[in-house]
Design an enzyme around this catalytic site. Structure first.
Site, PDB file in Angstrom:
ATOM      1  N   GLU A 289       0.826  -1.213   0.000  1.00 13.44           N
ATOM      2  CA  GLU A 289       0.000   0.000   0.000  1.00 13.44           C
ATOM      3  C   GLU A 289       0.859   1.261   0.000  1.00 13.44           C
ATOM      4  O   GLU A 289       0.505   2.255  -0.639  1.00 13.44           O
ATOM      5  CB  GLU A 289      -0.936  -0.003   1.211  1.00 13.44           C
ATOM      6  CG  GLU A 289      -1.944  -1.144   1.218  1.00 13.44           C
ATOM      7  CD  GLU A 289      -2.708  -1.273  -0.087  1.00 13.44           C
ATOM      8  OE1 GLU A 289      -3.063  -0.227  -0.687  1.00 13.44           O
ATOM      9  OE2 GLU A 289      -2.961  -2.414  -0.521  1.00 13.44           O
TER      10      GLU A 289
ATOM     11  N   HIS B  84       1.888   2.187  -3.411  1.00 15.58           N
ATOM     12  CA  HIS B  84       0.924   3.015  -4.142  1.00 15.58           C
ATOM     13  C   HIS B  84       1.090   4.491  -3.780  1.00 15.58           C
ATOM     14  O   HIS B  84       0.968   5.370  -4.645  1.00 15.58           O
ATOM     15  CB  HIS B  84      -0.501   2.563  -3.827  1.00 15.58           C
ATOM     16  CG  HIS B  84      -0.895   1.281  -4.483  1.00 15.58           C
ATOM     17  ND1 HIS B  84      -0.694   1.033  -5.831  1.00 15.58           N
ATOM     18  CD2 HIS B  84      -1.485   0.166  -3.980  1.00 15.58           C
ATOM     19  CE1 HIS B  84      -1.153  -0.176  -6.130  1.00 15.58           C
ATOM     20  NE2 HIS B  84      -1.621  -0.731  -5.020  1.00 15.58           N
TER      21      HIS B  84
END
Length: 242
Positions: free
Chosen positions: A100, A103
């Site tokens: 994550e 990202h």
């Protein structure tokens, strides 16, 4: 009839692959969630360290319910970690949290496929909701073409439906490099920051690789459904020529 047989011939393996990929994600994460990281850092610790070590101070790290429901919400500047990730000090949890943050770094560094996917999100949401209704309307209008000889709108509405549905397939295609790149970034960052040792990164790679296969399955399934729309068009046009 041959076209529908081809569609089913492609759809069934895609459905099986999708089911296997989903099961693989769960089993692989479960396996490596039982392997404690040597650093004893939790998913939350991993996310915070990766962000702070890269000078990112405007992204919060939160917690959401569920298992593997982790996601980065750029609109709210928050990385939401699932219950299975947030407080777990395992190789699996570190891998998911690192992904994550991958990202986040894509957005911060202007990674082009990420920017393209972000642009496609609202368009794809609209397209996915309107595609089938528009296609069905087009089919009905074209079936009653004999009553609308001077207004062949049905076929054009059908084309519009195909274009709208195609946006979902394009989104699935663009998603692949975004997800694979986020995983590569995660492995490198965790290794550089000492969160995971080299041998632990191998386990993290398996977790992230299993997750990536679900996106491959999604793309393949989307392509098959897109093919189905074309089959509907070809059958319709074929019947019109008879």
């Amino acid at each position: 009839m041959y076209y529908y047989f081809l569609y089913l011939l492609l759809l069934v393996p895609c459905m099986i692959f999708s089911a296997v990929a989903s099961a693989k994600v769960s089993s692989t994460f479960s396996k490596y969630d039982k392997v404690p990281s040597r650093s004893r850092m939790t998913g939350y610790d991993t996310a915070v360290m990766l962000l702070r070590n890269r000078g990112v101070n405007d992204i919060a790290v939160g917690k959401v319910r569920g298992t593997l429901t982790d996601h980065y919400d750029p609109t709210k500047s928050i990385v939401n970690l699932s219950q299975s990730t947030y407080g777990s000090a395992s190789v699996g949890a570190c891998a998911v949290a690192g992904h994550e943050i991958g990202h986040v770094m894509q957005k911060k560094q202007g990674y082009f496929p990420y920017k393209l996917r972000k642009i496609l999100v609202p368009i794809t949401n609209i397209g996915s909701r309107l595609a089938m209704p528009v296609i069905i309307a087009g089919i009905f209008l074209d079936l009653f073409y004999f009553a609308l000889k001077d207004l062949p709108y049905g076929r054009w509405i059908l084309y519009a439906g195909i274009a709208l549905y195609g946006l979902s397939t394009l989104f699935a295609l663009v998603t692949l490099p975004v997800e694979f790149n986020a995983s590569r970034r995660a492995r490198k960052m965790m290794l550089d920051d000492g969160i995971l040792a080299p041998e632990e990164v191998k386990g993290a790679k398996k977790v992230l690789g299993a997750a990536a296969m679900t996106y491959v399955a999604s793309l393949l399934t989307s392509l098959v459904y897109f093919l189905r729309i074309f089959i509907m068009l070809f059958v319709l046009l074929g019947n019109k020529r008879k």
